[in-house]
Design a protein around this motif. Structure first.
Motif, PDB file in Angstrom:
ATOM      1  N   ARG A  61       2.062   9.619  -5.775  1.00  0.00           N
ATOM      2  CA  ARG A  61       2.498  11.001  -5.408  1.00  0.00           C
ATOM      3  C   ARG A  61       3.772  11.428  -6.325  1.00  0.00           C
ATOM      4  O   ARG A  61       3.811  12.451  -6.782  1.00  0.00           O
ATOM      5  N   ALA A  62       4.779  10.493  -6.647  1.00  0.00           N
ATOM      6  CA  ALA A  62       5.861  10.748  -7.466  1.00  0.00           C
ATOM      7  C   ALA A  62       5.363  11.225  -8.874  1.00  0.00           C
ATOM      8  O   ALA A  62       5.933  12.108  -9.375  1.00  0.00           O
ATOM      9  N   LEU A  63       4.251  10.358  -9.206  1.00  0.00           N
ATOM     10  CA  LEU A  63       3.822  10.527 -10.702  1.00  0.00           C
ATOM     11  C   LEU A  63       3.130  11.855 -10.848  1.00  0.00           C
ATOM     12  O   LEU A  63       3.269  12.694 -11.710  1.00  0.00           O
ATOM     13  N   GLU A  64       2.348  12.323  -9.546  1.00  0.00           N
ATOM     14  CA  GLU A  64       1.818  13.524  -9.509  1.00  0.00           C
ATOM     15  C   GLU A  64       2.792  14.621  -9.618  1.00  0.00           C
ATOM     16  O   GLU A  64       2.834  15.880 -10.326  1.00  0.00           O
ATOM     17  N   MET A  65       4.026  14.453  -8.880  1.00  0.00           N
ATOM     18  CA  MET A  65       4.968  15.408  -8.751  1.00  0.00           C
ATOM     19  C   MET A  65       5.575  15.797 -10.142  1.00  0.00           C
ATOM     20  O   MET A  65       5.900  17.091 -10.425  1.00  0.00           O
ATOM     21  N   VAL A  66       5.798  14.745 -11.210  1.00  0.00           N
ATOM     22  CA  VAL A  66       6.419  15.091 -12.273  1.00  0.00           C
ATOM     23  C   VAL A  66       5.254  15.027 -13.523  1.00  0.00           C
ATOM     24  O   VAL A  66       5.428  15.209 -14.746  1.00  0.00           O
ATOM     25  N   ARG A  67       4.017  15.221 -12.958  1.00  0.00           N
ATOM     26  CA  ARG A  67       2.827  15.516 -13.873  1.00  0.00           C
ATOM     27  C   ARG A  67       2.822  14.297 -14.810  1.00  0.00           C
ATOM     28  O   ARG A  67       2.790  14.807 -16.060  1.00  0.00           O
ATOM     29  N   LEU A  68       2.744  13.050 -14.450  1.00  0.00           N
ATOM     30  CA  LEU A  68       2.678  11.939 -15.221  1.00  0.00           C
ATOM     31  C   LEU A  68       1.576  11.119 -14.690  1.00  0.00           C
ATOM     32  O   LEU A  68       1.519   9.928 -14.851  1.00  0.00           O
ATOM     33  N   GLY A  69       0.735  11.712 -13.992  1.00  0.00           N
ATOM     34  CA  GLY A  69      -0.384  11.206 -13.335  1.00  0.00           C
ATOM     35  C   GLY A  69      -1.255  10.036 -14.083  1.00  0.00           C
ATOM     36  O   GLY A  69      -1.404   9.020 -13.554  1.00  0.00           O
ATOM     37  N   ASP A  70      -1.382  10.167 -15.242  1.00  0.00           N
ATOM     38  CA  ASP A  70      -2.176   9.346 -16.309  1.00  0.00           C
ATOM     39  C   ASP A  70      -1.107   8.072 -16.836  1.00  0.00           C
ATOM     40  O   ASP A  70      -1.741   7.233 -17.708  1.00  0.00           O
TER      41      ASP A  70
ATOM     42  N   GLY B 201       0.931  -1.118   0.008  1.00  0.00           N
ATOM     43  CA  GLY B 201       0.039  -0.074  -0.054  1.00  0.00           C
ATOM     44  C   GLY B 201       0.795   1.119  -0.099  1.00  0.00           C
ATOM     45  O   GLY B 201       0.578   2.274  -0.642  1.00  0.00           O
ATOM     46  N   GLU B 202       1.848   1.063   0.678  1.00  0.00           N
ATOM     47  CA  GLU B 202       2.747   2.277   0.875  1.00  0.00           C
ATOM     48  C   GLU B 202       3.420   2.566  -0.497  1.00  0.00           C
ATOM     49  O   GLU B 202       3.561   3.854  -0.789  1.00  0.00           O
ATOM     50  N   ILE B 203       3.846   1.591  -1.117  1.00  0.00           N
ATOM     51  CA  ILE B 203       4.335   1.550  -2.549  1.00  0.00           C
ATOM     52  C   ILE B 203       3.539   2.297  -3.365  1.00  0.00           C
ATOM     53  O   ILE B 203       3.792   3.073  -4.191  1.00  0.00           O
ATOM     54  N   ALA B 204       2.431   1.987  -3.456  1.00  0.00           N
ATOM     55  CA  ALA B 204       1.409   2.525  -4.434  1.00  0.00           C
ATOM     56  C   ALA B 204       1.092   3.840  -4.215  1.00  0.00           C
ATOM     57  O   ALA B 204       1.053   4.837  -4.942  1.00  0.00           O
ATOM     58  N   ARG B 205       0.923   4.205  -2.795  1.00  0.00           N
ATOM     59  CA  ARG B 205       0.736   5.614  -2.364  1.00  0.00           C
ATOM     60  C   ARG B 205       1.872   6.564  -2.625  1.00  0.00           C
ATOM     61  O   ARG B 205       1.630   7.627  -3.624  1.00  0.00           O
ATOM     62  N   ARG B 206       2.893   6.329  -2.622  1.00  0.00           N
ATOM     63  CA  ARG B 206       4.085   6.773  -3.083  1.00  0.00           C
ATOM     64  C   ARG B 206       4.724   6.944  -4.335  1.00  0.00           C
ATOM     65  O   ARG B 206       4.914   8.021  -4.958  1.00  0.00           O
TER      66      ARG B 206
END
Lengths: 272, 286, 356
Positions: free
Chosen positions: C119-128, C111-116
């Motif tokens: 968050r990292a994908l969001e930070m570099v604007r690659l959420g999708d 769960g922790e891995i998925a959450r992080r």
């Protein structure tokens, strides 16, 4: 298909080229085809072309337990050889391509050397060595002999796979927290899996076809298919041999197709 | 100071990978290097530490003759392979798509077909009342069955058949790399086809020729199966006499001496070929 | 936000047999600093970075991270993030799996891995883009994945090896901005290797100019440009007209009269030893009429190059002495014609006197 050839060759040249290619293909294929056809004869001796189609020589081969045992020996020895060669070839390829030392290049040549040497030299050297080790005539002796000559093939295919991608992948894995083993397990292995499998199939094929080392190192219990074939050839030329040869041909072709399919798939799509 | 600076990225995990060496090193040492060394040592130490085994090989008797014959037949087979393979490879290298796949498929399949089986096939074809003799008589080329087996001709044909892929594959690989625009440029500049071939195509294909020639010649030297089956009894090659001396007459020192000579020959050609190929590569870059 | 780690090189050197890749180097990089290593290829900057990553065991000296000696520590225990020149993304893993790799190696709960990773994908604007394969991404996107992967476990130290080298010019400038932003957000110390002086100067707090396996000079970009300590630094950062000095005579306090190999004699500020004199192209004035400066020469325009915002003239003032002169320009600037007879001039304080 021959695109540019037309312009350079001209009409006479094109006919000549076609004749040459046809003759070449005939020369390459005809002898093998003859064996296959002869194996289906119903006669007691080899005739060409066969007068009537029959499977009696296949049945005869099946009934002789010696052929079956030799085939089983060959498969066992080939499998063990493939596994041992893959292990040794991969270890050497990793060390040579990734070790970063200049003296590793001559070591690479040494690993490949058995491929270039006449098997008879290796055989007469290994025979007394196996006697000393008390392995003479055992499965281990044949497997070791075959591994010596099959490892170069695995080494070259795996080394090519290792040189085929950026070594920074492994460095990256290390900085990301993977130790040596996990870097191999999660990065190197997925990257070279195809080359490894192809190398293994090649190694099996080498062992399955090898005669000279089997002559010197195998015993009556461990005799391989090529060795039994050889023994029969020295005595008589019965259609049973043609039947066995056809089966061996079919099996080898199957292995080759498997290796080629793997190679294609690897070339077309990036690994999953 | 010898110099400063190196290739851009000298990063390695070198030390870790070197730990993988002991196993393959040990295996090669025990089951390859030591056995070879043993052959060489036995040839000079057994039965007495002198060169009597070599004197026997090179002196009167059949051995020197067999060695010479082995080199002769290897050269003959290499020459025939080159003459046959060169035009076929040149044509194959121009093919595309399906035709190319069929040709390379045939060649590779042939390479993987057991040498025992292929030689056996020729054994059948060459028999007194075999297909070849039937054909010769039918075509009126011979009045009665000719003896083909146990001749140099039979051995050479069989060996060429087995070894052709070794010549074809490097040739095709090199020829496929030859830039067709070079040939077209030559045509436009008015070079006659023969000149174009001699000045452009042949030099560019030389690395492949070298590789193929070295490979076929070295492999021919150690041939056993084909000459035994097709030449058995009358024509003897080095590998056959080694096997026979060791296995039948149990004269291991003599077998070792012949094997050592064969080994030296192979290594010398291999090293010379390596140098030659490098020279060719640098020349073709110029 | 992570607290950045300090890095210290204490007499680090590397020899390969007789070849010296890195001469003994000592350098301290402060917590949270964006520090660039700048130099031509083979200058030793990659070697230096390699000793921090653990890819090169130094022949001598020690590397300290946050005060503790890591010289003998294997790479996977150093807890460093690294971005490679060609990104080194694992081609058989998805973007999300790539970013999860360091977390899996650290055996974090699922769960922790998925959450992080999210968050990292969001930070570099690659959420999708989590489910894509690296080969399906553009160069800039791959670059951002590499960044996310190197930062997802919050390492206090990030190493970047020419991370923008494979991108085209516009994208490179965009990513420079993004990297600076990233540095402000993450707070980690960044060691950045590049051969592009503009890139280094634009991003770094401090930088080290490297050449022939040694640091020539280190400091903030502005200082290095204004006060280079030798001709290599002067030439490597920006442009410089370099004249070789054959004789230097003190004429007043801190002022020298220089005779040069190229011909022109000039006045300069500085003190012996004087090996060379450097004049920046933008410090030289150019006009058709004589110029009221301490050094003034007559010359002829032999080349004109228009660059964005400025014009560069090549002016021959002696047989083998051609000076590069840069003037700011806009649409109204009059361009001097080719072959025009002109005067160029500069003050004594504009010429830097360096030992060699």
């Amino acid at each position: 298909m021959m695109g540019r050839a037309d312009a350079v060759l001209g009409v006479a040249g094109r006919i000549g080229a076609a004749v040459l290619l046809a003759a070449f293909v005939l020369f390459l294929v005809a002898p093998v085809v003859v064996i296959v056809l002869m194996s289906f004869t119903d006669q007691l001796y080899l005739t060409f072309p066969p007068t009537r189609f029959a499977l009696r020589w296949y049945a005869s081969a099946w009934e002789q337990s010696r052929w079956l045992r030799a085939a089983w020996n060959s498969i066992q020895i080939g499998t063990a050889t493939a596994l041992a060669s893959v292990a040794l070839g991969t270890l050497s390829a990793l060390a040579v391509t990734r070790g970063g030392r200049r003296w590793l290049l001559p070591f690479g040549s040494l690993v490949v050397a058995p491929m270039m040497l006449p098997h008879v030299i290796i055989a007469i050297g290994l025979y007394p060595t196996m006697l000393d080790l008390g392995l003479s005539g055992s499965y281990a002796a044949v497997v070791i002999g075959h591994t010596v000559v099959a490892t170069p093939l695995v080494f070259t295919t795996v080394a090519a796979a290792l040189r085929g991608y950026d070594h920074a992948l492994e460095l990256a894995a290390r900085t990301l927290g993977a130790n040596g083993w996990r870097t191999f397990r999660f990065v190197t292995l997925p990257m070279i899996a195809g080359g490894l499998l192809i190398g293994g199939i090649f190694a099996f094929a080498v062992s399955f076809d090898e005669l000279m080392l089997a002559l010197f190192l195998a015993g009556p219990r461990t005799e391989t298919l090529p060795r039994l074939l050889w023994e029969h050839l020295a005595q008589s030329v019965t259609p049973t041999i043609a039947a066995v040869a056809t089966l061996i041909l079919a099996f080898t072709l199957l292995l080759l197709v498997a290796a080629e399919t793997l190679r294609r798939r690897k070339a077309v799509e990036p690994p999953p | 100071m010898a110099g400063i600076g190196r290739a851009a990225k000298p990063w390695t995990l070198g030390r870790g990978y070197l730990l993988l060496l002991p196993l393959p090193c040990g295996f090669l040492a025990v089951f390859f290097v030591w056995p070879l060394l043993r052959v060489v040592l036995r040839s000079v130490l057994d039965p007495r530490p002198n060169f009597s085994n070599y004197a026997k090989v090179l002196g009167a008797g059949p051995y020197a003759h067999i060695l010479l014959y082995t080199i002769e037949i290897a050269a003959l087979v290499t020459a025939i392979c080159l003459l046959l393979a060169y035009p076929v490879a040149a044509l194959t290298a121009r093919m595309r798509g399906g035709a190319l796949q069929v040709m390379t498929g045939l060649i590779v399949a042939s390479l993987w077909t057991s040498a025992v089986i292929r030689s056996y096939a020729w054994l059948i074809l060459f028999q007194r009342y075999g297909v070849v003799n039937q054909a010769l008589i039918a075509l009126g080329l011979a009045g009665a069955p000719v003896r083909i087996l146990q001749t140099t001709t039979a051995v050479a044909i069989g060996m060429v058949h087995v070894l052709l892929p070794f010549m074809l594959l490097p040739l095709i690989a090199t020829m496929r790399r030859i830039d067709p625009t070079l040939l077209r440029a030559g045509r436009i500049l008015g070079a006659a086809p023969v000149r174009l071939f001699l000045r452009v195509y042949l030099p560019l294909s030389l690395p492949g020729v070298n590789a193929g020639v070295a490979l076929v010649f070295i492999t021919s030297l150690g041939f056993f199966i084909t000459p035994s089956l097709l030449g058995g009894g009358r024509t003897t090659m080095a590998a056959m006499i080694i096997e026979e001396e060791a296995d039948t007459y149990l004269d291991w020192p003599l077998a070792s001496a012949i094997a050592t000579i064969l080994l030296a020959l192979t290594v010398v050609i291999y090293l010379a070929y390596g140098r030659l190929a490098r020279v060719e590569v640098t020349r073709s870059l110029r | 936000m992570t607290r950045g780690a300090s890095v210290e090189f204490a007499g680090v050197s590397k020899q390969y047999g007789l070849v010296t890749a890195l001469r003994p180097t000592s350098l301290v990089i402060a917590q949270g600093e964006f520090f660039a290593f700048l130099g031509p290829s083979g200058s030793g900057k990659s070697t230096l970075l390699g000793t921090v990553a653990g890819f090169i065991p130094p022949s001598e000296g020690r590397v300290l991270i946050e005060g503790s000696d890591v010289t003998a520590m294997p790479p996977h225990r150093r807890n460093i993030g690294m971005v490679f020149q060609n990104y080194a993304l694992f081609p058989y893993l998805t973007v999300a799996q790539n970013i999860a790799f360091p977390l899996r190696m650290r055996r974090l709960p699922r769960g922790e891995i998925a959450r992080r990773v999210d968050r990292a994908l969001e930070m570099v604007r690659l959420g999708d883009f989590g489910g894509r394969m690296p080969a399906q991404l553009s160069g800039g996107q791959q670059q951002r994945v590499a960044l996310a992967r190197a930062a997802v476990y919050d390492p206090p130290l990030l190493l970047m090896d020419e991370p923008l080298g494979a991108l085209d010019k516009t994208l490179r400038e965009e990513m420079q901005e993004e990297l600076r932003q990233f540095h402000r957000v993450v707070g980690a110390t960044i060691l950045y290797v590049t051969h592009d002086q503009q890139e280094a100067a634009a991003m770094a707090d401090r930088m080290a100019i490297m050449n022939h396996g040694a640091v020539e000079q280190a400091g903030p970009p502005r200082d290095l440009y204004a006060r280079p300590e030798n001709s290599f630094v002067a030439r490597f950062l920006g442009e410089a007209n370099v004249l070789r000095v054959v004789a230097a005579d003190p004429v007043a306090a801190g002022r020298l009269h220089l005779r040069t190999e190229e011909g022109p004699a000039l006045l300069a500020c500085g003190s012996p030893p004087a090996g060379i004199a450097c004049i920046r192209p933008e410090d030289i004035a150019i006009a058709e009429a004589p110029i009221e400066r301490e050094n003034c020469f007559r010359g002829r325009i032999v080349d004109i190059v228009h660059v964005a915002g400025s014009i560069r003239y090549s002016v021959a003032i002696a047989a083998n002495c051609t000076l590069s002169v840069r003037v700011r320009s806009d649409r109204r600037t009059a361009v001097l014609p080719m072959d025009a007879a002109v005067h160029v001039g500069w003050d004594a304080q504009d010429a830097l006197v360096l030992p060699s």
